[in-house]
Design a protein around this motif. Structure first.
Motif, mmCIF file in Angstrom:
data_model
loop_
_atom_site.group_PDB
_atom_site.id
_atom_site.type_symbol
_atom_site.label_atom_id
_atom_site.label_comp_id
_atom_site.label_asym_id
_atom_site.label_seq_id
_atom_site.Cartn_x
_atom_site.Cartn_y
_atom_site.Cartn_z
ATOM 1 N N ASP B 192 0.873 -1.184 0.000
ATOM 2 C CA ASP B 192 0.000 0.000 0.000
ATOM 3 C C ASP B 192 0.904 1.227 0.000
ATOM 4 O OD1 ASP B 192 -2.103 1.837 0.356
ATOM 5 O OD2 ASP B 192 -1.899 1.695 2.543
ATOM 6 N N LYS B 193 0.971 1.874 -1.163
ATOM 7 C CA LYS B 193 1.943 2.966 -1.299
ATOM 8 C C LYS B 193 1.633 4.141 -0.387
ATOM 9 C CE LYS B 193 3.672 1.720 -5.793
ATOM 10 N NZ LYS B 193 3.541 1.827 -7.251
ATOM 11 N N ASN B 194 0.346 4.469 -0.244
ATOM 12 C CA ASN B 194 -0.008 5.624 0.588
ATOM 13 C C ASN B 194 0.548 5.519 1.993
ATOM 14 O OD1 ASN B 194 -1.562 6.178 -1.650
ATOM 15 N ND2 ASN B 194 -3.275 7.004 -0.443
ATOM 16 N N SER B 195 0.376 4.378 2.592
ATOM 17 C CA SER B 195 0.794 4.230 3.995
ATOM 18 C C SER B 195 2.162 3.578 4.124
ATOM 19 C CB SER B 195 -0.239 3.412 4.766
ATOM 20 O OG SER B 195 -0.206 2.063 4.342
ATOM 21 N N GLN B 196 2.766 3.252 2.980
ATOM 22 C CA GLN B 196 4.073 2.556 3.012
ATOM 23 C C GLN B 196 4.017 1.297 3.877
ATOM 24 O OE1 GLN B 196 7.165 3.153 1.324
ATOM 25 N NE2 GLN B 196 5.528 4.050 0.090
ATOM 26 N N THR B 197 2.920 0.545 3.669
ATOM 27 C CA THR B 197 2.747 -0.694 4.425
ATOM 28 C C THR B 197 2.852 -1.882 3.487
ATOM 29 O OG1 THR B 197 1.260 0.445 5.951
ATOM 30 C CG2 THR B 197 1.169 -1.979 5.945
ATOM 31 N N LEU B 198 3.632 -2.853 3.874
ATOM 32 C CA LEU B 198 3.780 -4.062 3.081
ATOM 33 C C LEU B 198 3.014 -5.187 3.774
ATOM 34 C CD1 LEU B 198 5.199 -5.558 0.711
ATOM 35 C CD2 LEU B 198 7.158 -5.900 2.246
ATOM 36 N N TRP B 199 1.961 -5.644 3.103
ATOM 37 C CA TRP B 199 1.137 -6.719 3.651
ATOM 38 C C TRP B 199 1.745 -8.032 3.163
ATOM 39 C CZ3 TRP B 199 -3.438 -6.035 6.585
ATOM 40 C CH2 TRP B 199 -4.092 -7.231 6.923
ATOM 41 N N LEU B 200 2.427 -8.726 4.057
ATOM 42 C CA LEU B 200 3.172 -9.921 3.645
ATOM 43 C C LEU B 200 2.381 -11.210 3.817
ATOM 44 C CD1 LEU B 200 6.739 -9.112 4.952
ATOM 45 C CD2 LEU B 200 6.046 -9.390 2.577
ATOM 46 N N SER B 201 1.311 -11.119 4.565
ATOM 47 C CA SER B 201 0.566 -12.334 4.916
ATOM 48 C C SER B 201 1.553 -13.406 5.376
ATOM 49 C CB SER B 201 -0.303 -12.799 3.757
ATOM 50 O OG SER B 201 -1.137 -13.861 4.202
ATOM 51 N N ASP B 202 1.400 -14.641 4.953
ATOM 52 C CA ASP B 202 2.220 -15.718 5.522
ATOM 53 C C ASP B 202 3.644 -15.798 4.957
ATOM 54 O OD1 ASP B 202 0.081 -16.258 7.058
ATOM 55 O OD2 ASP B 202 -0.201 -18.326 6.428
ATOM 56 N N LEU B 203 4.048 -14.807 4.164
ATOM 57 C CA LEU B 203 5.468 -14.743 3.812
ATOM 58 C C LEU B 203 6.266 -14.358 5.051
ATOM 59 C CD1 LEU B 203 5.190 -13.020 0.339
ATOM 60 C CD2 LEU B 203 6.221 -15.252 0.774
ATOM 61 N N LEU B 204 5.561 -13.783 6.041
ATOM 62 C CA LEU B 204 6.218 -13.455 7.308
ATOM 63 C C LEU B 204 5.397 -13.980 8.489
ATOM 64 C CD1 LEU B 204 8.439 -11.910 8.922
ATOM 65 C CD2 LEU B 204 6.881 -9.947 8.928
ATOM 66 N N PHE B 205 6.084 -14.700 9.367
ATOM 67 C CA PHE B 205 5.482 -15.125 10.632
ATOM 68 C C PHE B 205 6.221 -14.409 11.756
ATOM 69 C CE2 PHE B 205 2.771 -18.922 9.831
ATOM 70 C CZ PHE B 205 3.002 -19.089 8.483
ATOM 71 N N VAL B 206 5.460 -13.864 12.695
ATOM 72 C CA VAL B 206 6.062 -13.260 13.874
ATOM 73 C C VAL B 206 5.496 -13.998 15.086
ATOM 74 C CG1 VAL B 206 6.303 -11.139 15.227
ATOM 75 C CG2 VAL B 206 6.265 -11.025 12.716
ATOM 76 N N GLU B 207 6.337 -14.469 15.956
ATOM 77 C CA GLU B 207 5.965 -15.234 17.157
ATOM 78 C C GLU B 207 5.504 -16.655 16.840
ATOM 79 O OE1 GLU B 207 2.985 -12.852 19.004
ATOM 80 O OE2 GLU B 207 4.373 -11.235 19.498
ATOM 81 N N HIS B 208 4.667 -16.797 15.837
ATOM 82 C CA HIS B 208 4.119 -18.087 15.396
ATOM 83 C C HIS B 208 5.182 -18.752 14.517
ATOM 84 C CE1 HIS B 208 1.818 -20.806 12.809
ATOM 85 N NE2 HIS B 208 0.659 -20.468 13.321
ATOM 86 N N LEU B 209 5.496 -20.023 14.775
ATOM 87 C CA LEU B 209 6.529 -20.696 13.983
ATOM 88 C C LEU B 209 6.232 -20.603 12.482
ATOM 89 C CD1 LEU B 209 9.101 -22.594 14.443
ATOM 90 C CD2 LEU B 209 7.585 -24.415 13.676
ATOM 91 N N PRO B 210 7.224 -20.207 11.683
ATOM 92 C CA PRO B 210 7.004 -20.179 10.229
ATOM 93 C C PRO B 210 6.642 -21.589 9.719
ATOM 94 C CG PRO B 210 9.058 -19.067 10.794
ATOM 95 C CD PRO B 210 8.567 -19.727 12.048
ATOM 96 N N VAL B 211 5.709 -21.657 8.818
ATOM 97 C CA VAL B 211 5.257 -22.945 8.300
ATOM 98 C C VAL B 211 5.631 -23.041 6.825
ATOM 99 C CG1 VAL B 211 3.262 -24.418 7.872
ATOM 100 C CG2 VAL B 211 3.323 -22.967 9.915
ATOM 101 N N ILE B 212 6.371 -24.071 6.481
ATOM 102 C CA ILE B 212 6.811 -24.232 5.088
ATOM 103 C C ILE B 212 5.864 -25.177 4.369
ATOM 104 C CG2 ILE B 212 8.713 -24.898 3.566
ATOM 105 C CD1 ILE B 212 10.533 -24.604 6.087
ATOM 106 N N ASP B 213 5.311 -24.702 3.273
ATOM 107 C CA ASP B 213 4.429 -25.554 2.480
ATOM 108 C C ASP B 213 4.687 -25.289 0.998
ATOM 109 O OD1 ASP B 213 2.526 -27.461 2.076
ATOM 110 O OD2 ASP B 213 0.807 -26.170 2.451
ATOM 111 N N GLY B 214 5.876 -24.776 0.716
ATOM 112 C CA GLY B 214 6.247 -24.470 -0.668
ATOM 113 C C GLY B 214 7.686 -24.874 -0.882
ATOM 114 N N SER B 215 8.608 -23.911 -0.686
ATOM 115 C CA SER B 215 10.017 -24.206 -0.876
ATOM 116 C C SER B 215 10.854 -23.367 0.084
ATOM 117 C CB SER B 215 10.413 -23.877 -2.321
ATOM 118 O OG SER B 215 11.808 -23.671 -2.416
#
Lengths: 264, 310
Positions: B192-215
């Motif tokens: 979102d350019k206006n707010s300079q926010t990057l919505w990463l969804s599950d490309l980033l996990f914080v606190e919750h263990l990252p889950v690999i289901d791709g590569s």
């Protein structure tokens, strides 16, 4: 109203638990046993084979399973065939492995897709026709874990690649452990047409033949329960140097082969 | 006097009833993380019959002419609540529902947004992944989520993103990027350019263990590229909004790199997958929520990926 809902969900939970978590043999007893072995008797003595499986499947798409035999393969007494069945899978038949005395040991390890809480059973057939079964109950984990490979493009790109791996230097005249890796997406054909724009029929490895110097070591008929990129570990006995060779064919009629020089 | 009492009591009851109704119609608790950008926090839980799969961070962006939904939720009811929330906050119509990837906690609110003028957006591989997994998700939904999902809950994308796509919400531009195989093989991120926010969804996990289901290797590659972006904040698929980018990535990067090194080394030593599952990375346990639920699954996938390296 809320109360009703609570009761209903409680009942639903009870029902689901009773059905899915039950360590039950019914499908085997009522259908599979007869389907695969007619009225032959099957013993569960523990001195022929054992099966190792995780109690909880961490990844339903790839559950490591290992079958170990407790006897050496000799000309007089050997395990001729092991049939692997996953009771609750849509296609319960997972694989059939044929061994010879040249296999040394009728051990085999592979990776399975397991759709829900189910028994995984290995039925060994001896050269004299006796049947012996070992079984393990596996809880397939929930969540977003679907019994599908993760990276389909990567799997398609590697399609048909194969590798042999040996544990250490080969020893002559004794069982040597070998690993065969086959790159194949082993796609299930269980899509629902209501939601699809395209339907990919099942596409999987259906036969694996391993020979050493032309003599059969392991011959397997495999089905869709084998995980993407089928992987088998087994034994063979080299008398002297020779070629370990795998020939693999899939349901589309493709064949792949790989040879590995063994120098004990 | 008595009359007044009765009337006021009646009024009170009436008000109470209205409030009750408003409450049962219900909205979702959202935080405004920037002007026109809203976020609903998902708790670190496994999908189950109590939370009905509503566990992921979801949200929406409001422009002058259009609203874009950022993941629809874990079940149709959560999708409906998100829709109610949007309608309560703005009169701007919903034009887009962006599905960040195929996992059930991100897509099963879709049905509640279906309607004229709403287009669903997904990675070019999303339809394929929905097709491959959809049947299984539906079949298990009642047992696992306590929600009976049907084929109409699988809403395929109307717009497929191959590389990237710019959405104009009216004085607000969103850049939707399709990534190579990472968390799954169908991940999107949204800038979102206006707010300079990057919505990463599950490309980033914080606190919750990252889950690999791709590569794993693909994920590390994508993260490297993403970490070069200059943004004010990032929104993970699970965990709190983070202001410090790319520092916020560090724990996940460390965990993924550890997996890469340790599993690779075991494969080179000729060890088998069972050994790797039992031994790799156990000391990371206290650092993550849901470690026991996903760590061994991660090792399994990583092993299967790395054994083809050479």
């Amino acid at each position: 109203m809320k109360m009703v809902r609570v009761i209903v969900s409680f009942l639903a939970m009870f029902f689901v638990n009773a059905v899915s978590a039950g360590v039950d043999d019914t499908v085997w007893k009522n259908e599979l046993k007869t389907q695969f072995f007619a009225d032959r008797s099957i013993s569960e003595t523990e001195n022929i084979i054992a099966i190792e499986a995780p109690y909880r499947a961490e990844d339903a798409a790839l559950v490591p399973i290992r079958i170990t035999s407790k006897i050496n393969q000799t000309n007089d007494k050997y395990i001729k065939k092991i049939t692997l069945i996953v009771d609750k899978n849509p296609t319960p038949f997972a694989a059939e492995f044929n061994f010879t005395p040249l296999s040394g040991k009728a051990d085999v390890a592979m990776r399975l897709r397991i759709n829900s809480y189910s028994y995984v059973r290995a039925i060994a057939e001896m050269n004299d026709g006796q049947l012996i079964m070992a079984k393990k109950f596996v809880k397939a984990s929930g969540g977003c874990s679907a019994p599908i490979g993760a990276d389909l493009d990567a799997a398609m790109k590697r399609l048909g690649r194969m590798k042999f791996k040996l544990s250490g230097t080969a020893q002559s005249n004794e069982p040597n452990l070998a690993q065969l890796l086959i790159s194949h997406p082993n796609i299930t054909g269980m899509q629902m047409d209501q939601v699809t724009r395209f339907i990919r029929p099942a596409y999987y490895v259906e036969e694996v033949k391993v020979t050493f110097d032309g003599q059969p070591v392991l011959t397997a008929k495999t089905d869709i329960a084998i995980s993407a990129d089928p992987n088998f570990r087994f034994y063979f006995v080299p008398q002297s140097s020779g070629d370990l060779r795998a020939e693999v064919s899939d349901t589309d009629g493709n064949t792949f082969s790989q040879t590995y020089r063994v120098e004990p | 006097m008595k009359c007044i009492w009765i009337v006021s009591l009646g009024l009170c009851l009436g008000l109470f009833a209205v409030q009750c109704q408003a409450k049962t119609k219900e909205t979702l608790e959202v935080q405004k993380i920037a002007p026109g950008l809203y976020f609903h926090f998902g708790h670190h839980e496994l999908p189950n019959r109590d939370n009905h799969g509503a566990i992921a961070n979801i949200g929406f962006v409001v422009g002058k002419e259009c609203v874009a939904v950022l993941d629809s939720g874990g079940n149709p009811q959560q999708g409906l609540l998100l829709k109610n929330t949007i309608e309560k906050i703005t009169d701007v119509p919903i034009c887009y529902v962006i599905n960040s990837h195929v996992h059930p906690d991100h897509i099963f609110g879709n049905r509640s947004f279906k309607g004229r003028g709403v287009q669903f957006i997904g990675h070019k591989n999303l339809a394929r992944a929905m097709q491959a997994r959809g049947g299984f998700y539906l079949q298990r939904s009642e047992e696992q989520l306590g929600v009976k999902l049907a084929p109409k809950d699988i809403v395929l994308p109307d717009i497929e993103v191959t590389d990237s796509l710019t959405l104009d919400l009216g004085h607000r531009l969103l850049t939707v990027t399709a990534h190579g195989s990472a968390h799954t093989d169908n991940d999107l991120s949204v800038l979102d350019k206006n707010s300079q926010t990057l919505w990463l969804s599950d490309l980033l996990f914080v606190e919750h263990l990252p889950v690999i289901d791709g590569s794993l290797k693909g994920w590390l590659r994508e993260l490297k590229a993403l970490s070069a972006l200059k943004v004010r904040r990032v929104v993970p698929g699970h965990g709190p909004v983070m202001g410090d980018w790319p520092a916020a990535l560090k724990p996940q990067e460390d965990y993924l790199t550890m997996l890469l090194k340790e599993v690779r080394s075991m494969i080179r030593q000729g060890k088998f997958i069972e050994q790797a599952i039992a031994e790799v990375g156990q000391m990371a346990t206290g650092r993550w929520a849901l470690f026991d639920a996903f760590h061994k699954k991660n090792i399994t996938l990583v092993f299967a990926e790395l054994e083809w390296e050479d």
